[in-house]
Design a protein around this motif. Structure first.
Motif, PDB file in Angstrom:
ATOM      1  N   PRO A 140      15.105  18.593 -40.179  1.00 17.14           N
ATOM      2  CA  PRO A 140      15.242  18.193 -38.779  1.00 17.14           C
ATOM      3  C   PRO A 140      14.197  18.940 -37.939  1.00 17.14           C
ATOM      4  CG  PRO A 140      17.334  18.919 -39.688  1.00 17.14           C
ATOM      5  CD  PRO A 140      16.294  19.257 -40.686  1.00 17.14           C
ATOM      6  N   PHE A 141      13.527  18.189 -37.078  1.00 19.62           N
ATOM      7  CA  PHE A 141      12.433  18.749 -36.300  1.00 19.62           C
ATOM      8  C   PHE A 141      12.916  19.902 -35.416  1.00 19.62           C
ATOM      9  CE2 PHE A 141       9.802  18.388 -32.353  1.00 19.62           C
ATOM     10  CZ  PHE A 141       8.689  18.999 -32.879  1.00 19.62           C
ATOM     11  N   MET A 142      14.069  19.686 -34.736  1.00 21.49           N
ATOM     12  CA  MET A 142      14.562  20.714 -33.819  1.00 21.49           C
ATOM     13  C   MET A 142      14.891  22.005 -34.582  1.00 21.49           C
ATOM     14  SD  MET A 142      14.217  19.229 -31.138  1.00 21.49           S
ATOM     15  CE  MET A 142      14.457  20.802 -30.393  1.00 21.49           C
ATOM     16  N   PHE A 143      15.453  21.806 -35.740  1.00 21.57           N
ATOM     17  CA  PHE A 143      15.810  22.950 -36.589  1.00 21.57           C
ATOM     18  C   PHE A 143      14.565  23.779 -36.902  1.00 21.57           C
ATOM     19  CE2 PHE A 143      16.418  24.585 -40.950  1.00 21.57           C
ATOM     20  CZ  PHE A 143      17.474  25.449 -40.691  1.00 21.57           C
ATOM     21  N   LEU A 144      13.476  23.065 -37.230  1.00 18.89           N
ATOM     22  CA  LEU A 144      12.217  23.723 -37.547  1.00 18.89           C
ATOM     23  C   LEU A 144      11.719  24.539 -36.354  1.00 18.89           C
ATOM     24  CD1 LEU A 144       9.904  23.781 -39.753  1.00 18.89           C
ATOM     25  CD2 LEU A 144       8.822  22.017 -38.386  1.00 18.89           C
ATOM     26  N   VAL A 145      11.779  23.914 -35.171  1.00 22.54           N
ATOM     27  CA  VAL A 145      11.287  24.576 -33.966  1.00 22.54           C
ATOM     28  C   VAL A 145      12.117  25.819 -33.665  1.00 22.54           C
ATOM     29  CG1 VAL A 145      10.957  24.334 -31.487  1.00 22.54           C
ATOM     30  CG2 VAL A 145      10.359  22.458 -33.019  1.00 22.54           C
ATOM     31  N   ILE A 146      13.433  25.652 -33.740  1.00 23.87           N
ATOM     32  CA  ILE A 146      14.313  26.791 -33.419  1.00 23.87           C
ATOM     33  C   ILE A 146      14.089  27.922 -34.407  1.00 23.87           C
ATOM     34  CG2 ILE A 146      16.732  27.528 -33.315  1.00 23.87           C
ATOM     35  CD1 ILE A 146      17.333  24.642 -32.322  1.00 23.87           C
ATOM     36  N   LEU A 147      13.921  27.561 -35.660  1.00 24.05           N
ATOM     37  CA  LEU A 147      13.650  28.547 -36.689  1.00 24.05           C
ATOM     38  C   LEU A 147      12.385  29.338 -36.372  1.00 24.05           C
ATOM     39  CD1 LEU A 147      15.360  28.814 -39.329  1.00 24.05           C
ATOM     40  CD2 LEU A 147      13.373  27.909 -40.517  1.00 24.05           C
ATOM     41  N   LEU A 148      11.333  28.593 -36.003  1.00 24.63           N
ATOM     42  CA  LEU A 148      10.066  29.246 -35.667  1.00 24.63           C
ATOM     43  C   LEU A 148      10.243  30.185 -34.479  1.00 24.63           C
ATOM     44  CD1 LEU A 148       7.533  26.323 -36.125  1.00 24.63           C
ATOM     45  CD2 LEU A 148       7.664  28.399 -37.472  1.00 24.63           C
ATOM     46  N   MET A 149      11.026  29.740 -33.490  1.00 28.79           N
ATOM     47  CA  MET A 149      11.274  30.549 -32.293  1.00 28.79           C
ATOM     48  C   MET A 149      11.945  31.867 -32.677  1.00 28.79           C
ATOM     49  SD  MET A 149      10.584  29.012 -29.379  1.00 28.79           S
ATOM     50  CE  MET A 149       9.751  27.471 -29.169  1.00 28.79           C
ATOM     51  N   VAL A 150      12.946  31.730 -33.553  1.00 29.40           N
ATOM     52  CA  VAL A 150      13.717  32.902 -33.946  1.00 29.40           C
ATOM     53  C   VAL A 150      12.823  33.902 -34.657  1.00 29.40           C
ATOM     54  CG1 VAL A 150      15.562  33.710 -35.449  1.00 29.40           C
ATOM     55  CG2 VAL A 150      15.878  31.648 -34.057  1.00 29.40           C
ATOM     56  N   VAL A 151      11.996  33.383 -35.551  1.00 31.88           N
ATOM     57  CA  VAL A 151      11.174  34.277 -36.348  1.00 31.88           C
ATOM     58  C   VAL A 151      10.039  34.877 -35.527  1.00 31.88           C
ATOM     59  CG1 VAL A 151       9.715  34.475 -38.387  1.00 31.88           C
ATOM     60  CG2 VAL A 151      11.769  33.040 -38.432  1.00 31.88           C
ATOM     61  N   PHE A 152       9.336  34.037 -34.765  1.00 34.92           N
ATOM     62  CA  PHE A 152       8.106  34.502 -34.121  1.00 34.92           C
ATOM     63  C   PHE A 152       8.260  34.763 -32.626  1.00 34.92           C
ATOM     64  CE2 PHE A 152       6.652  32.083 -37.816  1.00 34.92           C
ATOM     65  CZ  PHE A 152       5.935  33.081 -38.453  1.00 34.92           C
ATOM     66  N   GLY A 153       9.387  34.436 -32.052  1.00 34.31           N
ATOM     67  CA  GLY A 153       9.535  34.614 -30.616  1.00 34.31           C
ATOM     68  C   GLY A 153       8.887  33.456 -29.868  1.00 34.31           C
ATOM     69  N   ARG A 154       9.109  33.418 -28.561  1.00 31.57           N
ATOM     70  CA  ARG A 154       8.602  32.288 -27.783  1.00 31.57           C
ATOM     71  C   ARG A 154       7.103  32.410 -27.579  1.00 31.57           C
ATOM     72  NH1 ARG A 154      11.671  29.065 -24.853  1.00 31.57           N
ATOM     73  NH2 ARG A 154      13.400  30.533 -24.739  1.00 31.57           N
ATOM     74  N   ASN A 155       6.393  31.376 -27.945  1.00 34.71           N
ATOM     75  CA  ASN A 155       4.937  31.405 -27.865  1.00 34.71           C
ATOM     76  C   ASN A 155       4.433  29.965 -27.839  1.00 34.71           C
ATOM     77  OD1 ASN A 155       2.196  31.670 -28.240  1.00 34.71           O
ATOM     78  ND2 ASN A 155       2.424  33.386 -29.680  1.00 34.71           N
ATOM     79  N   ILE A 156       3.460  29.696 -26.965  1.00 37.14           N
ATOM     80  CA  ILE A 156       2.974  28.314 -26.872  1.00 37.14           C
ATOM     81  C   ILE A 156       2.288  27.879 -28.166  1.00 37.14           C
ATOM     82  CG2 ILE A 156       0.743  28.885 -25.857  1.00 37.14           C
ATOM     83  CD1 ILE A 156       1.651  26.262 -24.041  1.00 37.14           C
ATOM     84  N   LEU A 157       1.708  28.837 -28.888  1.00 37.94           N
ATOM     85  CA  LEU A 157       1.054  28.487 -30.152  1.00 37.94           C
ATOM     86  C   LEU A 157       2.048  27.891 -31.141  1.00 37.94           C
ATOM     87  CD1 LEU A 157      -1.350  31.495 -30.676  1.00 37.94           C
ATOM     88  CD2 LEU A 157      -1.926  29.143 -30.091  1.00 37.94           C
ATOM     89  N   LEU A 158       3.311  28.337 -31.011  1.00 37.24           N
ATOM     90  CA  LEU A 158       4.335  27.837 -31.922  1.00 37.24           C
ATOM     91  C   LEU A 158       4.543  26.343 -31.752  1.00 37.24           C
ATOM     92  CD1 LEU A 158       7.141  30.475 -32.124  1.00 37.24           C
ATOM     93  CD2 LEU A 158       5.500  29.759 -33.840  1.00 37.24           C
ATOM     94  N   ILE A 159       4.447  25.888 -30.496  1.00 38.32           N
ATOM     95  CA  ILE A 159       4.623  24.455 -30.259  1.00 38.32           C
ATOM     96  C   ILE A 159       3.525  23.685 -30.973  1.00 38.32           C
ATOM     97  CG2 ILE A 159       4.808  22.682 -28.506  1.00 38.32           C
ATOM     98  CD1 ILE A 159       5.595  24.788 -26.566  1.00 38.32           C
ATOM     99  N   TYR A 160       2.300  24.198 -30.822  1.00 35.99           N
ATOM    100  CA  TYR A 160       1.190  23.555 -31.537  1.00 35.99           C
ATOM    101  C   TYR A 160       1.505  23.469 -33.022  1.00 35.99           C
ATOM    102  CZ  TYR A 160      -1.724  24.524 -27.408  1.00 35.99           C
ATOM    103  OH  TYR A 160      -2.250  24.576 -26.179  1.00 35.99           O
ATOM    104  N   ALA A 161       1.887  24.610 -33.572  1.00 39.15           N
ATOM    105  CA  ALA A 161       2.123  24.662 -35.017  1.00 39.15           C
ATOM    106  C   ALA A 161       3.234  23.695 -35.422  1.00 39.15           C
ATOM    107  CB  ALA A 161       2.478  26.080 -35.439  1.00 39.15           C
ATOM    108  N   ALA A 162       4.327  23.712 -34.660  1.00 41.01           N
ATOM    109  CA  ALA A 162       5.480  22.882 -35.023  1.00 41.01           C
ATOM    110  C   ALA A 162       5.127  21.403 -34.958  1.00 41.01           C
ATOM    111  CB  ALA A 162       6.652  23.194 -34.100  1.00 41.01           C
TER     112      ALA A 162
END
Lengths: 294, 533
Positions: A140-162
């Motif tokens: 699930p896409f949202m799951f992936l995003v939330i996971l990334l947030m948890v691991v790496f913290g809030r960062n705009i680069l994460l959105i790009y990556a996700a």
């Protein structure tokens, strides 16, 4: 054996496909206009926020929710918090356009290579590679995003990556399908007979011939990515105040549609214009890269 | 004067393209009487199919017509679409070239035939079934009662064409338009289909408008012939008279375009160049997990030896494994058995060990449209082999070699900056030959190199191949289903059937006195023994 179709001076000079394509693109009025407009919008988004008298988060205490006017400095009005809408839209454009460019590039590079390699190698390798794609699809896409947030913290680069991590999957499937059809063509077999290395067959023969559907799909990916980003931001997973993006601005504008329609119209016009231009440019590119349409 | 069944009167058809108007047919007139067979003959682009398409009202929207097409006195060009729909399939029926694609793959064949009956005879469901079965029987489908419920993919190409004929015959039309009905079929199947059409024509008393590029068929099939070229009718007349004394240069050229000349055999002691022992190729039909795969053996233990300077011809029908054999010899397919090239074992070599040898053995494919990458210039296509095998060459030197190769195949070297789609089929085949020749190979695999070309172009390509062989001392393996071409080019012939060689021998002996029944059948079907027909 005398049929000699029309040839242009440029082709007689022996141009590469790239230069030839550029020459043909220049003849396409819609595509060229779009290119200029896109350039102008990009330039405005990059340079604009420095030139406008207001900052991104500056509140004009004398102007809450003012309609566009020429005097008073708020040419495109302000939002409900008294912030200049032009400045915010241009700022939002930075986020939206960069997300679009990065995610599309990621999907283009990874997706095209991955799909072409899977389709070309075929058999067990293809099976493994595509099952991997299926597994990623099923996350699930949202799951992936939330996971990334948890691991790496809030960062705009994460959105790009996700977003990039999800978007290349479709591209890989499209290119793989194209490749499966192309690799049975005799010119691929002729390349084998010449002893051309696999890597060159993929880059020189397969990918250029799959370019048409790829470009069309790219022009569809860009709006999708921009909207996906706004969706993430809306859920509080994307950009955060005072930073903004077109998607965020539009969703805010929708709330105020009754009382302050410009808050919806301004960012929407920017977004719509960009998408229109991309579509025309995509069509133009597809035709320009196809030698048959000369 | 009696009224002809179909009369085409001063018909002009122009296509209004964005680039301007292109005339497709220029003031042609012909007539067909009831019950006779008229052949329209011409090469691709001659406009031979346009007049029949116009009669059926199936021209594209871009077409502009003048003149008249009268069917029993009624002008079809002026008729309303509704009236045309009533005529189509009922009084005028049509069969097409491609039996593989002209049936809907999702419906049973019985239903597709019944659709015609439903439309024009009002026969529905069960009522149509006996008639459909009768039709299938008439067109020679075995076990019609069972086949009526088959899907198109369960039938062979020849059977599908028979189904198309059954559909066309369903309403006993007065005129049958057959547009290259046998071009996509093997020679033996072609002969059966033609015999079937003749037989049905006698039974139903219908007229046939037979459109083809193949004069060989026409000679045995048509009462009268019209020869078309570039949209104009250059000559028409009774078949026998036209073949005996063609008036127009073009007709003469078409008749003469049958490949001529013979290859002189090489010396018995010429060194062996390519040799195969017990060569086998099999394809996995179904990949199964945990169980052995099911295999289909396409090439079943073939021995073959080719001497330097020889041309070995391989003939056989589609599915006989002849192309597979050729590809296996070049190690484009995996195979079992020994292959030796110039005394070096090829079998078991991997791609990189094979690479240095690739420049010495090259291939030219059948389809001049599919064998050139549409996004590379001719120069890039021809020069690609040099990039692989002579990477030390600079841009300039490579360009010079490319120009040489293009001149070798009688193409203007200035054309190397263009893209393949700008060339005709014959020119493209020359480009493909140039791509092979630029590496100066010793051995050339020619996989049906002339099959997709018009007869007159075919003759020039054959001449070119012969000339190149003389000048460069090339060795050819020539794969073809066209016996006339093989006879003109090869000094040894192998006849293949179902992956095995049924007969081999030097060309003249084999063509003069074939030993095997299968070889004789092939030759009879190809109308090579003209006196017997």
């Amino acid at each position: 054996m005398t049929s000699t179709p029309t040839t242009s001076a440029a082709s007689a000079a022996g141009d590469s496909l790239g230069r030839e394509a550029w020459r043909r693109l220049r003849q396409n009025k819609a595509a060229m206009t779009s290119l200029w407009l896109l350039g102008a919008i990009t330039l405005a988004c990059v340079a604009g926020p420095w030139l406008t008298p207001w900052g991104l988060a500056d509140v004009d205490w004398n102007a809450f929710g003012v309609a566009p006017t020429l005097d008073g400095g708020h040419w495109l009005g302000t939002d409900a918090n008294g912030r200049d809408l032009l400045t915010r839209t241009l700022h939002g454009g930075r986020v939206s356009l960069s997300v679009a460019v990065v995610a599309t590039l990621v999907s283009l590079v990874i997706g095209v290579l991955y799909g072409a390699v899977a389709g070309y190698l075929g058999g067990r390798v293809d099976n493994l590679m595509m099952r991997f794609v299926d597994i990623l699809y099923s996350l699930p896409f949202m799951f992936l995003v939330i996971l990334l947030m948890v691991v790496f913290g809030r960062n705009i680069l994460l959105i790009y990556a996700a977003i990039g991590a999800v978007e290349w999957l479709d591209m890989a499937r499209i290119v793989r399908g194209q490749t499966l059809a192309l690799k049975r063509r005799e010119f691929i077999e002729a390349a084998h007979a010449l002893g051309v290395r696999d890597r060159k067959i993929v880059t020189r023969h397969l990918i250029p011939n799959a370019i048409g559907p790829v470009i069309v799909y790219v022009t569809l990916t860009v709006p999708k990515v921009i909207l996906l980003e706004s969706f993430l931001s809306f859920l509080g997973l994307g950009v955060q105040e005072p930073l903004t993006s077109w998607g965020v601005l539009i969703s805010e504008g929708t709330d105020m549609m009754q009382t302050a329609p410009w808050m919806l119209l301004v960012p929407s016009v920017f977004l719509a214009l960009t998408l229109f231009c991309l579509n025309f440019l995509g069509d133009g590119l597809r035709d320009a890269l196809d030698p048959k349409t000369r | 004067m009696s009224q002809p069944l179909l009369e085409v009167d001063e018909l002009c058809v122009d296509f209004a393209l964005p680039q301007g108007t292109v005339p497709a047919v220029k003031r042609i007139s012909y007539r067909i009487e009831a019950g006779e067979t008229l052949a329209l003959v011409g090469e691709s682009g001659s406009g031979k199919s346009v007049s029949s398409t116009a009669a059926m009202g199936l021209l594209p929207d871009l077409a502009r017509t003048r003149g008249a097409i009268r069917f029993e006195g009624e002008d079809l060009l002026a008729a309303a679409p509704k009236r045309l729909r009533r005529l189509r399939g009922n009084d005028i029926a049509m069969i097409f070239q491609e039996p593989m694609t002209s049936l809907n793959p999702l419906h049973r064949i019985g239903r597709q035939i019944a659709e015609v009956l439903e439309r024009h005879r009002g026969l529905r469901g069960r009522a149509a079934r006996p008639r459909v079965q009768e039709l299938l029987e008439q067109v020679g489908i075995p076990e019609p009662a069972r086949r009526i419920d088959s899907y198109p993919h369960e039938l062979s190409g020849g059977q599908r064409q028979r189904v198309m004929i059954a559909m066309a015959l369903a309403c006993e039309p007065k005129l049958l338009i057959a547009d290259e009905p046998t071009t996509a079929l093997d020679v033996t199947v072609q002969a059966q289909i033609l015999a079937l059409l003749k037989d049905l024509q006698r039974r139903y008393g219908m007229a046939i408008l037979f459109i083809t590029h193949d004069l060989g068929i026409v000679r045995h099939f048509a009462d009268r012939v019209c020869v078309m070229r570039q949209g104009e009718l250059v000559e028409s007349g009774e078949t026998a008279a036209l073949f005996a004394a063609p008036q127009h240069d073009y007709t003469r050229m078409l008749i003469d375009a049958e490949p001529r000349g013979r290859k002189t055999a090489v010396a018995e002691d010429a060194p062996l160049l390519l040799e195969a022992r017990d060569l086998r190729v099999s394809f996995a039909l179904k990949k199964r997990l945990f169980r052995p795969n099911a295999y289909f053996e396409a090439v079943r233990g073939i021995d073959l030896s080719i001497r330097r300077g020889q041309t070995v011809g391989i003939v056989g029908e589609s599915g006989s494994g002849k192309s597979t054999l050729g590809r296996a010899l070049l190690r484009l397919l995996d195979s079992r058995g020994d292959i030796r090239f110039d005394d070096a074992a090829l079998d078991g070599l991997d791609a990189s060990a094979m690479r240095p040898l690739r420049s010495r053995m090259q291939v030219v494919f059948q389809d001049p449209f599919g064998s050139l990458s549409p996004r590379m210039t001719v120069g890039e296509i021809v020069g690609e082999g040099l990039r692989v095998h002579a990477p030390e060459l600079g841009h300039r030197e490579r360009d010079i070699r490319v120009q040489e190769a293009l001149r070798d195949v009688a193409l203007d070297p200035a054309m190397r900056h263009r893209y393949p789609h700008e060339f005709s089929g014959g020119q493209r085949q020359r480009i493909a030959i140039a791509r092979a020749l630029v590496l100066k190979p010793e051995f050339l695999l020619l996989d049906e190199p002339t099959s997709a070309l018009d007869r007159s172009v075919q003759a020039t390509v054959i001449e070119l191949l012969r000339d190149l062989q003389r000048r460069h001392g090339l060795t050819y393996l020539f794969i073809s289903h066209d016996l006339a071409v093989v006879r003109a080019l090869a000094d040894t012939v192998l006849v293949m059937k179902q992956g095995e060689i049924v007969e081999r021998g030097d060309t003249e002996t084999l063509f003069q006195a074939p030993r095997e029944a299968y070889t004789r059948e092939l030759m009879r079907a190809a109308f090579l023994d003209d006196d017997a027909a």
